[in-house]
Design an enzyme around this catalytic site. Structure first.
Site, short mmCIF file in Angstrom:
data_model
loop_
_atom_site.label_atom_id
_atom_site.label_comp_id
_atom_site.label_asym_id
_atom_site.label_seq_id
_atom_site.Cartn_x
_atom_site.Cartn_y
_atom_site.Cartn_z
N ARG A 24 -0.57 4.68 -47.01
CA ARG A 24 -0.14 4.67 -45.61
C ARG A 24 -0.63 3.42 -44.88
O ARG A 24 -1.01 3.50 -43.71
CB ARG A 24 -0.62 5.93 -44.88
CG ARG A 24 -0.04 7.21 -45.42
CD ARG A 24 1.45 7.27 -45.08
NE ARG A 24 2.06 8.51 -45.51
CZ ARG A 24 2.20 9.60 -44.75
NH1 ARG A 24 1.78 9.59 -43.52
NH2 ARG A 24 2.77 10.66 -45.22
N ARG A 28 1.23 4.26 -38.28
CA ARG A 28 1.02 4.32 -36.83
C ARG A 28 -0.29 3.73 -36.33
O ARG A 28 -0.42 3.46 -35.14
CB ARG A 28 1.11 5.78 -36.36
CG ARG A 28 2.53 6.25 -36.24
CD ARG A 28 2.58 7.74 -36.11
NE ARG A 28 2.01 8.34 -37.32
CZ ARG A 28 1.89 9.65 -37.49
NH1 ARG A 28 2.25 10.47 -36.55
NH2 ARG A 28 1.40 10.12 -38.62
N ARG A 37 8.59 1.28 -34.42
CA ARG A 37 8.90 2.71 -34.29
C ARG A 37 9.37 3.08 -32.88
O ARG A 37 10.05 4.07 -32.69
CB ARG A 37 7.69 3.55 -34.67
CG ARG A 37 7.63 3.95 -36.10
CD ARG A 37 8.64 5.03 -36.47
NE ARG A 37 8.14 6.36 -36.14
CZ ARG A 37 8.65 7.13 -35.21
NH1 ARG A 37 9.66 6.72 -34.50
NH2 ARG A 37 8.14 8.33 -34.98
N ASP A 73 9.74 7.32 -47.59
CA ASP A 73 9.06 8.60 -47.51
C ASP A 73 9.43 9.42 -48.73
O ASP A 73 10.56 9.32 -49.22
CB ASP A 73 9.43 9.33 -46.21
CG ASP A 73 8.45 10.47 -45.92
OD1 ASP A 73 7.34 10.18 -45.44
OD2 ASP A 73 8.78 11.62 -46.21
N TYR A 153 7.51 21.26 -49.90
CA TYR A 153 8.18 20.97 -48.62
C TYR A 153 9.56 21.64 -48.57
O TYR A 153 9.96 22.16 -47.52
CB TYR A 153 8.34 19.46 -48.40
CG TYR A 153 7.06 18.81 -47.92
CD1 TYR A 153 6.67 18.92 -46.59
CD2 TYR A 153 6.25 18.09 -48.77
CE1 TYR A 153 5.49 18.34 -46.13
CE2 TYR A 153 5.08 17.49 -48.33
CZ TYR A 153 4.70 17.63 -47.01
OH TYR A 153 3.54 17.05 -46.56
O1 CP3 Z 1 1.97 4.04 -47.55
C1 CP3 Z 1 2.80 3.39 -46.89
O2 CP3 Z 1 2.48 2.52 -46.06
C2 CP3 Z 1 4.27 3.62 -47.18
C3 CP3 Z 1 4.89 4.60 -46.34
C4 CP3 Z 1 4.80 6.09 -46.64
C5 CP3 Z 1 5.30 7.04 -45.70
N1 CP3 Z 1 5.25 8.27 -46.28
C6 CP3 Z 1 5.82 6.72 -44.36
C7 CP3 Z 1 5.65 7.73 -43.29
C8 CP3 Z 1 4.38 6.82 -47.77
C9 CP3 Z 1 3.72 6.32 -49.05
C10 CP3 Z 1 4.69 8.19 -47.53
C11 CP3 Z 1 4.45 9.27 -48.53
C12 CP3 Z 1 4.46 10.67 -48.08
N2 CP3 Z 1 5.28 11.26 -47.16
C13 CP3 Z 1 3.63 11.69 -48.61
C14 CP3 Z 1 2.65 11.50 -49.72
C15 CP3 Z 1 1.39 10.87 -49.22
C16 CP3 Z 1 0.53 11.76 -48.42
O3 CP3 Z 1 0.17 11.37 -47.30
O4 CP3 Z 1 0.15 12.83 -48.91
C17 CP3 Z 1 3.94 12.89 -47.94
C18 CP3 Z 1 3.28 14.24 -48.16
C19 CP3 Z 1 5.00 12.62 -47.03
C20 CP3 Z 1 5.71 13.54 -46.13
C21 CP3 Z 1 5.49 13.19 -44.71
N3 CP3 Z 1 6.13 12.17 -44.06
C22 CP3 Z 1 4.62 13.80 -43.79
C23 CP3 Z 1 3.72 14.97 -44.13
C24 CP3 Z 1 4.74 13.13 -42.59
C25 CP3 Z 1 4.10 13.46 -41.28
C26 CP3 Z 1 2.62 13.40 -41.28
C27 CP3 Z 1 2.11 12.00 -41.03
O5 CP3 Z 1 1.32 11.51 -41.85
O6 CP3 Z 1 2.44 11.44 -40.00
C28 CP3 Z 1 5.68 12.07 -42.78
C29 CP3 Z 1 6.11 11.07 -41.78
C30 CP3 Z 1 5.76 9.66 -42.13
N4 CP3 Z 1 6.06 9.03 -43.32
C31 CP3 Z 1 5.14 8.71 -41.28
C32 CP3 Z 1 5.07 7.51 -42.00
C33 CP3 Z 1 4.53 6.18 -41.53
C34 CP3 Z 1 4.68 8.96 -39.86
C35 CP3 Z 1 5.86 9.19 -38.97
C36 CP3 Z 1 6.04 8.15 -37.90
O7 CP3 Z 1 6.10 6.94 -38.15
O8 CP3 Z 1 6.16 8.59 -36.74
#
Ligand code: CP3
Length: 343
Positions: A24, A28, A37, A73, A153
């Site tokens: 990540r 944010r 965003r 994602d 999910y």
């Molecule tokens: O790592 C990186 O920089 C690449 C981007 C990336 C995102 N999601 C963008 C994202 C990666 C590698 C993921 C993987 C992901 N997505 C996982 C596995 C990693 C982990 O954290 O366990 C999972 C479970 C998800 C599903 C998901 N997507 C969730 C649970 C959420 C919301 C919770 C959160 O962390 O905010 C997302 C949304 C998401 N995916 C965001 C980002 C940057 C945040 C949303 C936003 O930008 O408003």
């Protein structure tokens, strides 16, 4: 591409410094990301490969990390599968038509990732091109969700604490469960291989929530499917990082499922985890919450991990899970500097 210290570590070759990147790392906590965003939703970003390339390069520029990860994602395949996907204002995912009965598994659309997830593949291609121009020695990581975490999910319909709906479906409908896991493992295995063909130098499989399972259930309901996904992804020749959290009891079984690198969280000391996984590379394992603390505490935690790694080839420094949104960017940057100077 010229051999990078990240890729060398994936193959357990010696490196001049310990490679470091962050799960990540584009997100944010970073003002550049928040600016992007403010203009569009996460799904809109994921459907615009040029924007994906821009955002994926932000942490390379700002932090000096040893690898980029493509912005995407793990839940994007839910759109073509017909499950319905959106993210609420806080970022949490919502699945509109969750899987609740065996018939729901049969109703899933057949997905050809080359066709239906072309935006993800194009995102990889354009990110690779952007890196080649601006950071030619920085490798690119492609990624996907492991079958169990995706299934959780799809069944829960969103984020969950204890995964009881998922487990109940698994126990009540083993046949439908295995069919669902077969569909997901084939989809993600092929999606990963396609990302490698499009230029990803390494591939990470996120099994973020698999630690909620007993070893017996992991072996019975998950391992063969994760192994299948990893086999399909490995056909590309790219090294595979197999990551999960809360996996202290599952490590040996995860190794059996495969992966050149095993990702571990902070609940187990690095040297203990490494002894358990045997001759593989290891990625981790700083608690992301440590970055909310004062600098001496951060330094102490980094030192401890590096001491436990003991300079052995095959350690990739990372957090044990994603960067928390409230983390100050400067702290993240200082981790890169500390790891690079102290290894
Ligand atoms: O790592 C990186 O920089 C690449 C981007 C990336 C995102 N999601 C963008 C994202 C990666 C590698 C993921 C993987 C992901 N997505 C996982 C596995 C990693 C982990 O954290 O366990 C999972 C479970 C998800 C599903 C998901 N997507 C969730 C649970 C959420 C919301 C919770 C959160 O962390 O905010 C997302 C949304 C998401 N995916 C965001 C980002 C940057 C945040 C949303 C936003 O930008 O408003």
């Amino acid at each position: 591409m010229p051999e990078s210290r990240f890729l060398a570590a994936c193959r357990r070759q010696p490196t001049d410094r310990t490679p470091v990147w962050f799960m990540r790392q584009a997100g944010r906590y970073m003002p550049e990301y928040r600016a992007a965003r403010a203009q569009q939703s996460i799904l809109e970003i994921c459907h615009r490969p040029r924007l994906v390339a821009q955002i994926s390069c932000q942490p390379v520029e700002r932090l000096g990390v040893d690898a980029a990860i493509v912005f995407a994602d793990i839940l994007l395949p839910f759109e073509p599968l017909g499950l319905g996907l959106s993210y609420n204002s806080g970022g949490g995912p919502k699945i509109w038509r969750p899987i609740r009965r065996p018939a729901d598994v049969d109703k899933l659309e057949a997905v050809d990732p080359a066709r239906h997830l072309g935006h993800v593949i194009d995102g990889v291609r354009q990110t690779k091109a952007a890196l080649a121009e601006r950071f030619p020695t920085t490798p690119l990581i492609g990624f996907g969700g492991a079958p169990f975490t995706l299934a959780s999910y799809a069944i829960e319909g969103g984020t969950s604490k204890n995964f009881t709906t998922t487990k109940q479906f698994m126990y009540d409908h083993p046949q439908a469960w295995h069919l669902l896991m077969e569909k997901l493992s084939r989809l993600v295995g092929r999606l990963l291989a396609l990302q490698a063909q499009a230029g990803a130098d390494a591939l990470q499989l996120f099994d973020s929530w698999v630690g909620c399972l007993s070893v017996n259930d992991y072996r019975e309901y998950v391992l063969p499917h994760t192994r299948r996904a990893i086999e399909l992804a490995s056909e590309s020749g790219a090294p595979i990082i197999h990551f999960g959290t809360g996996t202290a009891t599952l490590l040996e079984a995860m190794v059996e499922a495969g992966g050149d690198v095993i990702g571990v969280d902070w609940r187990i000391p690095l040297d203990e985890a490494w002894a358990r996984i045997g001759p593989r590379a290891i990625q981790g394992n700083l608690d992301p919450a440590v970055l909310l603390g004062p600098r001496p505490e951060i330094e102490r935690a980094i030192h401890d991990i590096l001491r436990r790694a003991g300079g052995r080839p095959g350690h990739i420094f990372n957090l044990g899970h994603g960067i928390l949104p409230e983390t100050p960017v400067e702290r993240v940057k200082s981790v890169v500097e500390m790891v690079h100077t102290k290894a």
